[in-house]
Write a protein that holds these residues in place. Structure first.
Motif, PDB file in Angstrom:
ATOM      1  N   GLY A  29       0.948  -1.160  -0.020  1.00  0.00           N
ATOM      2  CA  GLY A  29       0.069  -0.177  -0.102  1.00  0.00           C
ATOM      3  C   GLY A  29       0.811   1.360  -0.083  1.00  0.00           C
ATOM      4  O   GLY A  29       0.528   2.212  -0.623  1.00  0.00           O
TER       5      GLY A  29
ATOM      6  N   ILE B 276      -2.937   4.811   3.916  1.00  0.00           N
ATOM      7  CA  ILE B 276      -3.085   4.083   2.615  1.00  0.00           C
ATOM      8  C   ILE B 276      -2.460   2.634   2.659  1.00  0.00           C
ATOM      9  O   ILE B 276      -3.178   1.703   2.271  1.00  0.00           O
ATOM     10  CB  ILE B 276      -2.809   4.594   1.266  1.00  0.00           C
ATOM     11  CG1 ILE B 276      -3.670   6.053   1.061  1.00  0.00           C
ATOM     12  CG2 ILE B 276      -2.865   3.810   0.116  1.00  0.00           C
ATOM     13  CD1 ILE B 276      -2.985   7.143   0.167  1.00  0.00           C
TER      14      ILE B 276
ATOM     15  N   ALA C 246      -4.640  -1.032   2.982  1.00  0.00           N
ATOM     16  CA  ALA C 246      -4.375  -2.271   2.209  1.00  0.00           C
ATOM     17  C   ALA C 246      -4.186  -3.369   2.978  1.00  0.00           C
ATOM     18  O   ALA C 246      -4.222  -4.426   2.678  1.00  0.00           O
ATOM     19  CB  ALA C 246      -2.990  -2.171   1.321  1.00  0.00           C
TER      20      ALA C 246
ATOM     21  N   LEU D  61      -9.544   6.901   0.857  1.00  0.00           N
ATOM     22  CA  LEU D  61      -8.982   6.055  -0.078  1.00  0.00           C
ATOM     23  C   LEU D  61      -8.512   4.655   0.695  1.00  0.00           C
ATOM     24  O   LEU D  61      -8.677   3.675   0.249  1.00  0.00           O
ATOM     25  CB  LEU D  61      -7.592   6.696  -0.510  1.00  0.00           C
ATOM     26  CG  LEU D  61      -7.710   7.488  -1.690  1.00  0.00           C
ATOM     27  CD1 LEU D  61      -6.333   8.061  -2.018  1.00  0.00           C
ATOM     28  CD2 LEU D  61      -8.091   6.463  -2.988  1.00  0.00           C
TER      29      LEU D  61
END
Lengths: 252, 119
Positions: A122, A140, A144, A166
């Protein structure tokens, strides 16, 4: 019409059983006549459910799929975390303690590799897309891992709301792909023993995706995979905002 | 009686969650594997001689029933998943989540091979 609407809203949970039952029957017939029973009924039911929640989600603009429509709110109870976790625990019934002992060490190893590996992937993607802020990059990376680890990490280190959104999306993508990829790649990846299921649970993590994927592959493997997967989110929520964040900040 | 099975399951579930949340509080996060601990307790209990010889089939049925309905529960879970959210995140989200799951899955055979050697 009003009477029916009232009845369905009032009896949300049991009405949801009928909704799921109808989807399942539909999946069975599609499997029988369209695929000559070569696919797994559960996989088709899952794909139908994904299509429905996608279409409804596009229509309502909200995040809870079919459960966002008031008369189908019962689906949210039936598929919510309370009953889901209760039922996942019950699947452990019949699991063999010897199998768990055999796979225990590798399960721990795969948990650590799973969290750290997903995080690194990620982070690399975030950097590749030109994200500069370390907090956002970390968030982020955490996304992941799972769609819970992402926002938990983002909020605790104070990342931007875009990065948090996100990270949730990344986690949802992971969960949906796990549902599809585990049964399709199961044979190639030799996911056919309790130990392999424990490794999958540790590497992939995301409980919803792992459990749904393993169910489609082989329901007998579910307890083993689910057990390690449930430790993943906790480990991710622990490692990402602390050790992994500090290391990332030191490197960048 | 079936309700005994349900009660035992709930007891173990809450015990596991209590441990998970206590551990979480200690580490300043939410829940650390509460469900996993509960599963471990259930496995420990159902692998005992007492459970296999003394407990009635009806009690066992209570737990087996909940275990059996988890398939429809998972379908209901998928029915309320945020599919649109997965697409809205765009390419970053798709690649971050996608490569993470594919990459980790590809590692599976190596790690599970090692698990077999261990035994």
């Amino acid at each position: 019409m009003d009477i029916i609407k009232d009845l369905l809203t009032k009896n949300g949970l049991i009405w949801a059983c009928l909704v799921v039952g109808v989807i399942y029957v539909l999946a069975m017939y599609i499997n029988k006549y369209l695929f000559r029973s070569k696919l797994n009924t559960f996989t088709i039911a899952m794909l139908i459910a994904m299509a429905i929640s996608g279409i409804v989600g596009a229509y309502t603009g909200k995040t809870k799929g079919l459960a966002d429509i008031p008369i189908f709110a019962g689906v949210g109870i039936l598929g919510g975390s309370m009953l889901r976790d209760y039922a996942i625990v019950a699947t452990a019934y019949g699991a063999k303690i010897e199998e768990i002992k055999k796979g225990g060490l590798m399960a721990v190893v795969s948990l650590i590799i799973g969290v750290v590996g997903s995080y690194i992937i990620g982070v690399i993607i975030a950097i590749a897309f030109g994200i500069k802020d370390v907090k956002d990059i970390t968030t982020i990376g955490a996304g992941a891992c799972t769609f819970i680890v992402g926002p938990v990490t983002g909020e605790s280190i104070g990342a931007s709301s875009e990065a948090i959104a996100l990270s949730v999306a990344a986690g949802v993508v992971k969960s949906v792909l796990a549902m599809i990829l585990i049964p399709t790649l199961g044979k190639v990846l030799k996911i056919n023993t309790p130990q392999a299921a424990m490794v999958v649970g540790g590497l992939v993590g995301t409980t919803s995706g792992t459990v749904a994927g393993l169910t489609a592959l082989d329901p007998a493997l579910v307890p083993y995979g689910a057990m390690t997967a449930t430790f993943y989110t906790g480990l991710g929520c622990f490692l990402c905002p602390s050790i992994l964040y500090i290391i990332t900040r030191a490197i960048l | 009686m079936e309700i005994y099975g349900l009660a035992i399951l709930t007891g173990l579930f809450l015990l596991g969650e209590t441990i998970g949340y206590s551990l979480g509080k200690l580490l300043n996060v939410g829940d650390v594997g509460g469900v996993g601990f509960a599963m471990l307790f259930l496995i420990l209990l159902t692998n005992t001689k007492y459970w296999n010889n003394k407990v009635s089939d009806k009690t066992k049925l209570g737990i087996k029933f909940i275990g059996a309905i988890y398939v429809p529960i998972i379908v209901a879970m998928v029915l309320q998943s945020n599919i649109i959210g997965a697409f809205k995140g765009g390419l970053i989200a798709f690649l971050a989540g996608g490569i993470a799951v594919v990459g980790m899955l590809l590692l599976t055979p190596f790690l599970s091979k090692y698990a077999k050697i261990k035994k």
